[in-house]
Design an enzyme around this catalytic site. Structure first.
Site, PDB file in Angstrom:
ATOM      1  N   THR A 137      34.630  58.067  48.020  1.00 48.20           N
ATOM      2  CA  THR A 137      34.983  57.043  47.051  1.00 48.20           C
ATOM      3  C   THR A 137      34.712  57.504  45.626  1.00 48.20           C
ATOM      4  OG1 THR A 137      34.284  54.853  46.273  1.00 48.20           O
ATOM      5  CG2 THR A 137      32.666  56.090  47.501  1.00 48.20           C
ATOM      6  N   ASP A 138      35.395  56.878  44.662  1.00 49.18           N
ATOM      7  CA  ASP A 138      35.097  57.169  43.250  1.00 49.18           C
ATOM      8  C   ASP A 138      33.766  56.559  42.820  1.00 49.18           C
ATOM      9  OD1 ASP A 138      35.856  54.496  43.278  1.00 49.18           O
ATOM     10  OD2 ASP A 138      37.370  54.667  41.701  1.00 49.18           O
ATOM     11  N   GLU A 139      33.204  55.660  43.644  1.00 49.74           N
ATOM     12  CA  GLU A 139      31.964  54.983  43.236  1.00 49.74           C
ATOM     13  C   GLU A 139      30.779  55.938  43.159  1.00 49.74           C
ATOM     14  OE1 GLU A 139      31.090  51.208  44.853  1.00 49.74           O
ATOM     15  OE2 GLU A 139      33.176  50.580  44.892  1.00 49.74           O
ATOM     16  N   TYR A 162      25.496  51.333  48.631  1.00 43.88           N
ATOM     17  CA  TYR A 162      26.723  51.882  49.226  1.00 43.88           C
ATOM     18  C   TYR A 162      27.091  53.211  48.583  1.00 43.88           C
ATOM     19  CZ  TYR A 162      31.738  52.731  49.705  1.00 43.88           C
ATOM     20  OH  TYR A 162      32.954  53.335  49.916  1.00 43.88           O
ATOM     21  N   LYS A 166      27.207  57.060  50.108  1.00 44.13           N
ATOM     22  CA  LYS A 166      28.434  57.884  50.140  1.00 44.13           C
ATOM     23  C   LYS A 166      28.216  59.183  49.354  1.00 44.13           C
ATOM     24  CE  LYS A 166      32.023  57.116  51.656  1.00 44.13           C
ATOM     25  NZ  LYS A 166      32.612  57.335  53.012  1.00 44.13           N
TER      26      LYS A 166
HETATM   27  P1  NAD Z   1      36.433  49.515  56.666  1.00 40.12           P
HETATM   28  O1  NAD Z   1      35.094  48.862  56.515  1.00 40.12           O
HETATM   29  O2  NAD Z   1      37.650  48.684  56.682  1.00 40.12           O
HETATM   30  O3  NAD Z   1      36.454  50.385  58.015  1.00 40.12           O
HETATM   31  C1  NAD Z   1      35.359  51.142  58.441  1.00 40.12           C
HETATM   32  C2  NAD Z   1      35.535  51.414  59.929  1.00 40.12           C
HETATM   33  O4  NAD Z   1      34.436  52.231  60.354  1.00 40.12           O
HETATM   34  C3  NAD Z   1      35.523  50.157  60.786  1.00 40.12           C
HETATM   35  O5  NAD Z   1      36.592  50.196  61.704  1.00 40.12           O
HETATM   36  C4  NAD Z   1      34.196  50.223  61.511  1.00 40.12           C
HETATM   37  O6  NAD Z   1      34.211  49.641  62.803  1.00 40.12           O
HETATM   38  C5  NAD Z   1      33.951  51.718  61.579  1.00 40.12           C
HETATM   39  N1  NAD Z   1      32.524  52.051  61.689  1.00 40.12           N
HETATM   40  C6  NAD Z   1      31.502  51.582  60.943  1.00 40.12           C
HETATM   41  N2  NAD Z   1      30.335  52.096  61.370  1.00 40.12           N
HETATM   42  C7  NAD Z   1      30.625  52.929  62.395  1.00 40.12           C
HETATM   43  C8  NAD Z   1      29.852  53.763  63.236  1.00 40.12           C
HETATM   44  N3  NAD Z   1      28.525  53.839  63.115  1.00 40.12           N
HETATM   45  N4  NAD Z   1      30.486  54.504  64.165  1.00 40.12           N
HETATM   46  C9  NAD Z   1      31.838  54.441  64.302  1.00 40.12           C
HETATM   47  N5  NAD Z   1      32.613  53.657  63.567  1.00 40.12           N
HETATM   48  C10 NAD Z   1      32.019  52.906  62.608  1.00 40.12           C
HETATM   49  O7  NAD Z   1      36.484  50.618  55.522  1.00 40.12           O
HETATM   50  P2  NAD Z   1      37.737  51.189  54.729  1.00 40.12           P
HETATM   51  O8  NAD Z   1      37.949  50.369  53.522  1.00 40.12           O
HETATM   52  O9  NAD Z   1      38.843  51.415  55.671  1.00 40.12           O
HETATM   53  O10 NAD Z   1      37.141  52.599  54.247  1.00 40.12           O
HETATM   54  C11 NAD Z   1      37.271  53.747  55.071  1.00 40.12           C
HETATM   55  C12 NAD Z   1      36.601  54.913  54.374  1.00 40.12           C
HETATM   56  O11 NAD Z   1      37.202  55.123  53.093  1.00 40.12           O
HETATM   57  C13 NAD Z   1      35.113  54.706  54.096  1.00 40.12           C
HETATM   58  O12 NAD Z   1      34.453  55.918  54.318  1.00 40.12           O
HETATM   59  C14 NAD Z   1      35.058  54.304  52.629  1.00 40.12           C
HETATM   60  O13 NAD Z   1      33.832  54.695  52.062  1.00 40.12           O
HETATM   61  C15 NAD Z   1      36.221  55.110  52.077  1.00 40.12           C
HETATM   62  N6  NAD Z   1      36.881  54.541  50.894  1.00 40.12           N
HETATM   63  C16 NAD Z   1      37.298  53.240  50.875  1.00 40.12           C
HETATM   64  C17 NAD Z   1      37.977  52.756  49.755  1.00 40.12           C
HETATM   65  C18 NAD Z   1      38.493  51.336  49.711  1.00 40.12           C
HETATM   66  O14 NAD Z   1      38.942  50.880  48.658  1.00 40.12           O
HETATM   67  N7  NAD Z   1      38.482  50.576  50.815  1.00 40.12           N
HETATM   68  C19 NAD Z   1      38.188  53.576  48.649  1.00 40.12           C
HETATM   69  C20 NAD Z   1      37.712  54.903  48.697  1.00 40.12           C
HETATM   70  C21 NAD Z   1      37.074  55.366  49.822  1.00 40.12           C
HETATM   71  O1  DAU Z   2      36.258  52.181  44.289  1.00 44.64           O
HETATM   72  C1  DAU Z   2      36.376  52.375  45.661  1.00 44.64           C
HETATM   73  C2  DAU Z   2      35.597  51.304  46.397  1.00 44.64           C
HETATM   74  O2  DAU Z   2      36.327  50.093  46.244  1.00 44.64           O
HETATM   75  C3  DAU Z   2      35.382  51.625  47.872  1.00 44.64           C
HETATM   76  O3  DAU Z   2      34.573  52.771  47.979  1.00 44.64           O
HETATM   77  C4  DAU Z   2      34.710  50.459  48.591  1.00 44.64           C
HETATM   78  O4  DAU Z   2      34.607  50.734  49.978  1.00 44.64           O
HETATM   79  C5  DAU Z   2      35.570  49.219  48.387  1.00 44.64           C
HETATM   80  O5  DAU Z   2      34.948  48.096  48.989  1.00 44.64           O
HETATM   81  C6  DAU Z   2      35.785  48.961  46.895  1.00 44.64           C
HETATM   82  O6  DAU Z   2      34.556  48.573  46.246  1.00 44.64           O
HETATM   83  P1  DAU Z   2      34.509  47.415  45.143  1.00 44.64           P
HETATM   84  O7  DAU Z   2      33.130  46.894  45.042  1.00 44.64           O
HETATM   85  O8  DAU Z   2      35.171  47.838  43.874  1.00 44.64           O
HETATM   86  O9  DAU Z   2      35.494  46.340  45.848  1.00 44.64           O
HETATM   87  P2  DAU Z   2      35.396  44.756  46.038  1.00 44.64           P
HETATM   88  O10 DAU Z   2      36.699  44.311  46.603  1.00 44.64           O
HETATM   89  O11 DAU Z   2      34.159  44.343  46.743  1.00 44.64           O
HETATM   90  O12 DAU Z   2      35.290  44.239  44.547  1.00 44.64           O
HETATM   91  C7  DAU Z   2      36.287  44.552  43.581  1.00 44.64           C
HETATM   92  C8  DAU Z   2      35.859  43.947  42.254  1.00 44.64           C
HETATM   93  O13 DAU Z   2      35.944  42.522  42.350  1.00 44.64           O
HETATM   94  C9  DAU Z   2      34.414  44.245  41.873  1.00 44.64           C
HETATM   95  O14 DAU Z   2      34.342  44.447  40.469  1.00 44.64           O
HETATM   96  C10 DAU Z   2      33.657  42.997  42.266  1.00 44.64           C
HETATM   97  C11 DAU Z   2      34.680  41.898  42.092  1.00 44.64           C
HETATM   98  N1  DAU Z   2      34.575  40.746  43.015  1.00 44.64           N
HETATM   99  C12 DAU Z   2      34.529  41.006  44.352  1.00 44.64           C
HETATM  100  C13 DAU Z   2      34.449  39.971  45.256  1.00 44.64           C
HETATM  101  C14 DAU Z   2      34.374  40.242  46.745  1.00 44.64           C
HETATM  102  C15 DAU Z   2      34.584  39.464  42.518  1.00 44.64           C
HETATM  103  O15 DAU Z   2      34.640  39.237  41.292  1.00 44.64           O
HETATM  104  N2  DAU Z   2      34.503  38.423  43.416  1.00 44.64           N
HETATM  105  C16 DAU Z   2      34.434  38.621  44.770  1.00 44.64           C
HETATM  106  O16 DAU Z   2      34.338  37.615  45.531  1.00 44.64           O
END
Ligand code: NAD
Ligand code: DAU
Length: 356
Positions: A137-139, A162, A166
């Protein structure tokens, strides 16, 4: 005819992992093993479109269980491992960091260790071609102010449990490259959105809260900025990187779509005002409610994806406008997917207040 290449996808029942699996089955010849523990975020319904494919198999397993993972890798003989399994929600990491340390750090170590044992025994041609692709992630780079972008050279500066977990997992993956020579790749992506997104994250949460007539909780003033990428564009970038990326390198992936949180929520409200007007004909914007901020809330994320564009020819295809329209329509059309989640494992309660 040469045998189809094999990919193990961890976390393939989650949001991005399932999009990767669905896309690879639809658009490539890969044979895929999905490995997922099916935590609250994993959902077999997201893999329903590939359930009957002879090129896909699902295994329920915890990545922290090294023996089981080693056995699965040995039996399946993957050419590529794409590692997405993780605890992914920042707010949950504030309330309960332990699961994040376990899965994101210990689990990634377990994957690396099992992969290395397998990779070392491969014949030399397959050993050179093997890839361990870590999806990050970019975080991990912390927060930007009003200016600037994250690049592959940006120093790590994670701030939430988180992002710290990561960042640690990225460092472990790099260590396996430098120390053991294992051919790893790392991608760091910005915020994804699209179909099958668990409704604890901003965009699906706001869509479903609009429809339920509930307040739309915006943290702080709503002026935090995220760089949004449609999930299918992320998946295309992942395939490009594990097919063409240089081992040991990392690649930034972003959407060129910076938006404040408030503008995201207003866009959703305005679209639903047209697509599914409220019975009282008032705008969904009247449901907006400003709530106390997320602790340690990163102000802005923005990606410079020039390396991926120049070296591998990837660019996002969806604009935010086209992607959000598809996403909102998908949630309107797919209550069968989100209804059981909202009624069962998750009721849309506020997370991340550190009061659990
Ligand atoms: P998600 O939470 O939707 O999915 C995660 C999956 O991992 C789930 O299916 C869960 O059951 C599985 N999992 C969790 N713990 C596990 C374990 N111990 N063993 C096996 N499986 C397990 O997450 P996502 O949004 O699809 O993100 C996927 C990946 O991409 C993550 O590594 C996240 O850090 C990264 N990522 C997400 C975003 C985003 O915006 N969602 C952006 C950048 C990177
Ligand atoms: O940047 C990549 C990341 O983006 C991934 O690594 C994470 O897995 C993914 O969950 C996401 O993280 P964020 O914290 O940015 O996403 P989230 O959807 O939780 O929140 C997006 C923005 O919205 C953040 O600034 C917090 C705000 N927010 C979120 C929720 C859930 C609100 O204002 N209200 C809300 O109820």
């Amino acid at each position: 005819m040469s045998q189809a290449k094999k990919i193990m996808v961890t976390g393939g029942a989650g949001f991005i992992g399932s999009a990767l699996v669905r896309n690879l089955i639809a658009n490539s010849g890969y044979e895929i093993m999905t490995v997922d523990a099916l935590t609250y975020a994993g959902n077999l319904a997201s893999l329903e479109p590939v359930a009957s494919s002879p090129r896909h198999q699902f295994v329920q397993a915890d990545i922290c269980d090294k023996d089981i993972i080693a056995e699965l890798i040995k039996n399946f003989q993957p050419d590529i491992i794409t590692h997405l399994a993780a605890e992914s929600h920042v707010d949950r990491s504030i309330d309960g960091p332990a699961a994040f340390i376990q899965t994101n750090l210990v689990g990634t170590y377990s994957m690396l260790d099992a992969a290395k044992t397998y990779w070392e025994k491969l014949p030399s041609d397959r050993r050179d071609q093997f890839r361990f692709h870590h999806i990050s992630t970019d975080e991990v780079f912390g927060a930007l102010g009003d200016e600037g972008f994250f690049t592959e050279q940006t120093a790590y500066d994670p701030r939430s449990p988180y992002s710290a977990s990561k960042a640690g997992s990225d460092h472990l993956v790099r260590a396996w490259y430098h120390t053991y020579g294992m051919p790893v790749l790392i991608t760091n992506c910005s915020n994804n959105y699209g179909p099958y997104h668990f409704p604890e994250k901003l965009i699906p949460l706001m869509i479903l809260k609009c429809l339920a007539g509930e307040p739309l909780p915006i943290y702080g003033k709503g002026d935090n900025v995220r760089d949004w990428l449609y999930v299918d564009d992320h998946v295309r970038a992942l395939q490009n990187v594990f097919e063409n990326g240089i081992p040991g390198e990392s690649y930034m992936i972003g959407g060129n779509s910076e938006r404040t949180n408030l503008s995201i929520v207003e866009t959703i409200c305005d679209a639903l005002d047209t697509l599914r007007p409220r019975v009282d004909n008032q705008s969904y914007r009247t449901q907006i409610s400003f709530v106390p901020d997320r602790p340690g809330h990163d102000f802005r994320y923005a990606i410079d994806a020039t390396k991926l564009k120049n070296n591998l020819g990837w660019e996002p295809r969806e604009s935010f406008e086209t992607g959000i329209a598809k996403t909102i329509q998908w949630y309107l059309d797919n209550e069968a997917w989100w209804g059981p989640i909202v009624d069962g494992s998750y009721a849309g309660e506020r997370l991340g207040t550190n009061k659990v």
